[in-house]
Structures are given as structure tokens and as C-alpha cells.
Design a protein around this motif. Structure first.
Motif, PDB file in Angstrom:
ATOM      1  N   TYR A 190      -5.002   3.748   7.498  1.00 25.30           N
ATOM      2  CA  TYR A 190      -6.047   2.933   8.128  1.00 25.30           C
ATOM      3  C   TYR A 190      -7.096   2.492   7.120  1.00 25.30           C
ATOM      4  O   TYR A 190      -8.132   1.952   7.493  1.00 25.30           O
ATOM      5  CB  TYR A 190      -6.736   3.747   9.247  1.00 25.30           C
ATOM      6  N   CYS A 191      -6.833   2.728   5.841  1.00 22.27           N
ATOM      7  CA  CYS A 191      -7.879   2.506   4.834  1.00 22.27           C
ATOM      8  C   CYS A 191      -8.443   1.093   4.863  1.00 22.27           C
ATOM      9  O   CYS A 191      -7.701   0.123   4.881  1.00 22.27           O
ATOM     10  CB  CYS A 191      -7.352   2.796   3.443  1.00 22.27           C
ATOM     11  N   CYS A 199      -6.517   6.671  -5.386  1.00 20.21           N
ATOM     12  CA  CYS A 199      -6.921   7.739  -4.481  1.00 20.21           C
ATOM     13  C   CYS A 199      -5.947   8.899  -4.606  1.00 20.21           C
ATOM     14  O   CYS A 199      -4.826   8.739  -5.066  1.00 20.21           O
ATOM     15  CB  CYS A 199      -6.909   7.253  -3.039  1.00 20.21           C
ATOM     16  N   ARG A 215     -12.199  12.260  -1.161  1.00 20.21           N
ATOM     17  CA  ARG A 215     -11.344  13.109  -0.325  1.00 20.21           C
ATOM     18  C   ARG A 215     -10.700  14.223  -1.152  1.00 20.21           C
ATOM     19  O   ARG A 215     -10.027  15.083  -0.615  1.00 20.21           O
ATOM     20  CB  ARG A 215     -10.206  12.273   0.315  1.00 20.21           C
ATOM     21  N   GLY A 222     -11.262   3.150  -3.961  1.00 22.49           N
ATOM     22  CA  GLY A 222     -10.602   4.297  -4.544  1.00 22.49           C
ATOM     23  C   GLY A 222     -11.429   5.586  -4.428  1.00 22.49           C
ATOM     24  O   GLY A 222     -12.358   5.666  -3.678  1.00 22.49           O
ATOM     25  N   HIS A 227     -14.417  13.091   3.458  1.00 24.21           N
ATOM     26  CA  HIS A 227     -13.809  12.293   4.521  1.00 24.21           C
ATOM     27  C   HIS A 227     -12.738  13.166   5.159  1.00 24.21           C
ATOM     28  O   HIS A 227     -11.653  13.326   4.609  1.00 24.21           O
ATOM     29  CB  HIS A 227     -13.239  11.007   3.894  1.00 24.21           C
ATOM     30  N   PHE A 247       0.876  -1.170   0.000  1.00 26.43           N
ATOM     31  CA  PHE A 247       0.000   0.000   0.000  1.00 26.43           C
ATOM     32  C   PHE A 247       0.912   1.219   0.000  1.00 26.43           C
ATOM     33  O   PHE A 247       1.513   1.587   0.997  1.00 26.43           O
ATOM     34  CB  PHE A 247      -0.892  -0.045   1.253  1.00 26.43           C
ATOM     35  N   ILE A 301      -4.820  10.299  -1.978  1.00 24.67           N
ATOM     36  CA  ILE A 301      -3.980  10.174  -0.791  1.00 24.67           C
ATOM     37  C   ILE A 301      -4.134   8.735  -0.305  1.00 24.67           C
ATOM     38  O   ILE A 301      -5.198   8.146  -0.464  1.00 24.67           O
ATOM     39  CB  ILE A 301      -4.464  11.185   0.276  1.00 24.67           C
ATOM     40  N   ASN A 302      -3.083   8.175   0.244  1.00 23.62           N
ATOM     41  CA  ASN A 302      -3.235   6.845   0.818  1.00 23.62           C
ATOM     42  C   ASN A 302      -3.244   6.943   2.339  1.00 23.62           C
ATOM     43  O   ASN A 302      -2.230   7.253   2.958  1.00 23.62           O
ATOM     44  CB  ASN A 302      -2.136   5.906   0.321  1.00 23.62           C
ATOM     45  N   CYS A 303      -4.414   6.689   2.911  1.00 24.32           N
ATOM     46  CA  CYS A 303      -4.600   6.782   4.360  1.00 24.32           C
ATOM     47  C   CYS A 303      -4.237   5.418   4.936  1.00 24.32           C
ATOM     48  O   CYS A 303      -4.747   4.400   4.476  1.00 24.32           O
ATOM     49  CB  CYS A 303      -6.048   7.113   4.680  1.00 24.32           C
TER      50      CYS A 303
HETATM   51  S1  SF4 Z   1      -9.591   6.112   3.259  1.00 24.49           S
HETATM   52 FE1  SF4 Z   1     -10.551   6.779   1.341  1.00 24.49          FE
HETATM   53  S2  SF4 Z   1      -9.151   8.320   0.470  1.00 24.49           S
HETATM   54 FE2  SF4 Z   1      -8.013   7.197   2.057  1.00 24.49          FE
HETATM   55  S3  SF4 Z   1      -6.960   5.584   0.915  1.00 24.49           S
HETATM   56 FE3  SF4 Z   1      -8.896   4.731   1.630  1.00 24.49          FE
HETATM   57  S4  SF4 Z   1     -10.382   5.009  -0.028  1.00 24.49           S
HETATM   58 FE4  SF4 Z   1      -8.602   6.318  -0.419  1.00 24.49          FE
END
Ligand code: SF4
Ligand SMILES: *Cc1c(COP(=O)(O)O)cnc(C)c1O
Length: 329
Positions: free
Chosen positions: A118-119, A112, A188, A157, A217, A42, A114-116
Motif C-alpha cells: 500500500y506504499c 526500504c 521500519r 525509502g 511504522h 514495485f 520491506i516493500n509494503c
Molecule cells: S510504507 Fe514505508 S517501509 Fe513500506 S515500502 Fe513504503 S516507504 Fe518503505
């Protein structure tokens, strides 16, 4: 930082290397050890507008913690699995999820802004990048055949990863469905990459006959600044209903002060707090867990402080349930 990815004729810039980000933030890898292993599956990806809102020299910054890959992500923790929502079983076919009455969730892209860390989709079995898009016309046909669906939710995504032309194509296809009334867009982008909300994109939304609801989000008030406020206002002026969902995250927003400040900032920007999610038990995210016990205390404090309309619903997702499940006391 490398420039890449063209959408809507704009070249966007992202940080894709944690070391470069640390340098920009005047932090060292000793202060902020990162895990190279965590970003193998990731990737590390953070847009400029988001980085600009991180406080330099602050390892505990709530924005930095959301995106920074740490070694805990690769530790296996009992109970934390790859598909806790059992989404693989809710797929009508690749790219189409239907769990709740009247709503179909259409996955149009795995990418995405941004890569969060905790996704909940970080282990999702997305195939090659174009795969979901190729599936879309077929999925729209399935929605057309199901008269019970009045709302399509675009997710991924992030659906705004699509180029303007693909997005327009998508809306045009959706508008051929007579029983479809509402289009919900989970994204986002307006916050983390506000330049995506170009006039061209706004015109595509404005031309649609569908009622558009955008679910943002945002987890912390610090994510809002003068740049994305402008984009949010443009969306509001376009009569798009703006809602927000947050995830309750340890070390980021797990106290009533932070959540109250977030709700107030949201309302000031015409965004209605919608959901506050209990973290899904996704492998690699255990270090973000807020226990139910703590969640309930925080939520009760929050409730005693905010106007009713400012209070998001505290919910969790339980596989097999007909809706998100309110967390009650
Ligand atoms: S939480 Fe939302 S914006 Fe962040 S990586 Fe996951 S799908 Fe993408
Ligand atoms: C969360 C979710 C929805 C939307 O639920 P709402 O409660 O209407 O916001 C729809 N489909 C799926 C698969 C979901 O996970």
C-alpha cells in the motif's frame, strides 16, 4: 530467499520471490494467487524477521497481507492515482520536500527494508539508486540557508537503508546547521529488520547533539516479537523518542480490537501512538481502502476504550494543507 545487500558489515536475508515465501509458510499458489505483474514495478521484498512473525498456513494473516502482491494492484480504480499527494509539486528539488512550517523532509534513499504493497511512494519517480544520496549535500545546503527550519525529517525509502558510514556522514553534515534542533527518522527497520540496530549504529545516534525522534511504522501488534523488542529497548535507552504511525488498512487492522491491542503493545514497548492514517489514494492500493464511514465508527470505538495517550490521531493528508488534517466527526 537470497542473501544480499551489505550494511553495517552484516549480510541480511530477504525473501524476494513470492513462491519461496509461500513454500516457507506452507501455502500453495492456489490458496494465495500472486500477481507477477504487480511486482514488476514495485518489487517483492520481505526481511526474515518479518516473515518469522507470519502465521504459517494462514492466507488472511495480517502481516502476510501487507506484503503479498495480488492481482488487484494492477487494476485501475477511479480516484486512485500515482501521485495523490501531489508531491511532485512540493519538491524544492529532487530529494527535498517542504510542505509544513519548520520541517523539511529529506529523501536520502529510495530503498526500504520491506516493500509494503500500500506504499504511498510505490510510484515515486525515484531515479537510479544513488541519485538521492548524491543530491543530499546540496539539499542540506538549502536547509542551512532557510532559518525557519528547526527539524529535518529523514525519509525515503527508509533512511536506515544507508550504510552506517553514510548515515554518520549525513548526521555530521546536518549538525553543521546551527538552527537545526531536531532530527526525525521515519523508519521500519527497527521492527522489520531489528539486527540493523547494531551497537555501531546506536553509537552514531548517541554521538549526535541533535534531539532524535524516531517514527516507526507498525500496523499490527503481531509485528512485535522478542527480537525487535530488544532493538526497541536499546533505542529507548538511548533517549530516543519513539513514536508510531499506522495506516488504517482493510483486512489488516480495520477494527477496534486490533487497534487497541496495537496501542497497548506500543506503550508496553515505550512507543507512543502518533498517527493513524487514512490510506492515500495511490494507484494499486484500492483493495486496502477503509471507507470514511467505517473509519469513523472504528475510531470512535477505539476512543471509548483507550487511555487518551494511547489513542493515535486519525488523520489524512490533503495536498495544499498546512498540516495533516484530523478526521473529525
Ligand atoms: S510504507 Fe514505508 S517501509 Fe513500506 S515500502 Fe513504503 S516507504 Fe518503505
Ligand atoms: C507528514 C509530513 C511531515 C510531518 O508532519 P508531522 O505532522 O509533523 O508529523 C513533514 N513533511 C512532509 C512533506 C510530510 O508529508
Amino acid at each position: 530467499m537470497i542473501p544480499r545487500n551489505k550494511t553495517g558489515n552484516q549480510t541480511r536475508t530477504y525473501f524476494t520471490n513470492p513462491l519461496e515465501l509461500l513454500e516457507k509458510l506452507h501455502l500453495t499458489a492456489e490458496q494465495m494467487p500472486f500477481s507477477a505483474e504487480a511486482i514488476k514495478d514495485f518489487h517483492f521484498k520481505v526481511p526474515m524477521a518479518y516473515v518469522d512473525k507470519i502465521q504459517p498456513g494462514t492466507p488472511d494473516d495480517p502481516l502476510l497481507r501487507q506484503i503479498f502482491p495480488v492481482h488487484q494492484e494492477v487494476e485501475l480504480v477511479p480516484g486512485y492515482i500515482k501521485d495523490p499527494l501531489d508531491e511532485a509539486n512540493s519538491l524544492s528539488q529532487p530529494g527535498l520536500l517542504q510542505k509544513y512550517h519548520g520541517r523539511a523532509l529529506l529523501l536520502v534513499t529510495p530503498a526500504c527494508a520491506i516493500n509494503c504493497r500500500y506504499c504511498f511512494r510505490r510510484h515515486y519517480p525515484y531515479e537510479d539508486k544513488g541519485h538521492l544520496w548524491k543530491q543530499t549535500a546540496q539539499n542540506i545546503q538549502l536547509i542551512k540557508d532557510d532559518l525557519s527550519i528547526s527539524e529535518v525529517i529523514l525519509s525515503g525509502g527508509d533512511p536506515l537503508s544507508l550504510s552506517d558510514s553514510k548515515f554518520k556522514e549525513l548526521i555530521t553534515m546536518l549538525q553543521t546547521i546551527p538552527h537545526l534542533k531536531r532530527l526525525r527518522i521515519h523508519t521500519r527497520f527497527p521492527v522489520v529488520e531489528p539486527e540493523r540496530i547494531s551497537d555501531k549504529f546506536l553509537n552514531i545516534l548517541a554521538a549526535s547533539q541533535l534531539r532524535i525522534i524516531m517514527v516507526l511504522h507498525i500496523n499490527h501488534a503481531q509485528e512485535i516479537g522478542s527480537d525487535n523488542q530488544k532493538s526497541l529497548l536499546k533505542l529507548h535507552k538511548q533517549q530516543i523518542t519513539l513514536l508510531n504511525q499506522s495506516v488504517l488498512l482493510k483486512g489488516i487492522n480495520d477494527n477496534a480490537d486490533t487497534l487497541a491491542a496495537l496501542s497497548e503493545t506500543l506503550i508496553d514497548n515505550n512507543i507512543i501512538p502518533y498517527y493513524l492514517h487514512i490510506l492515500d489514494k495511490i494507484q494499486g492500493s484500492a483493495h486496502f481502502e477503509v471507507t470514511d464511514f467505517d473509519a469513523k465508527i472504528i475510531y470512535q470505538q477505539l476512543k471509548s476504550r483507550l487511555s487518551g495517550y494511547m489513542l493515535p490521531r486519525l488523520v489524512r493528508e490533503i495536498p495544499g494543507e498546512k498540516s495533516k488534517t484530523p478526521v473529525t466527526f
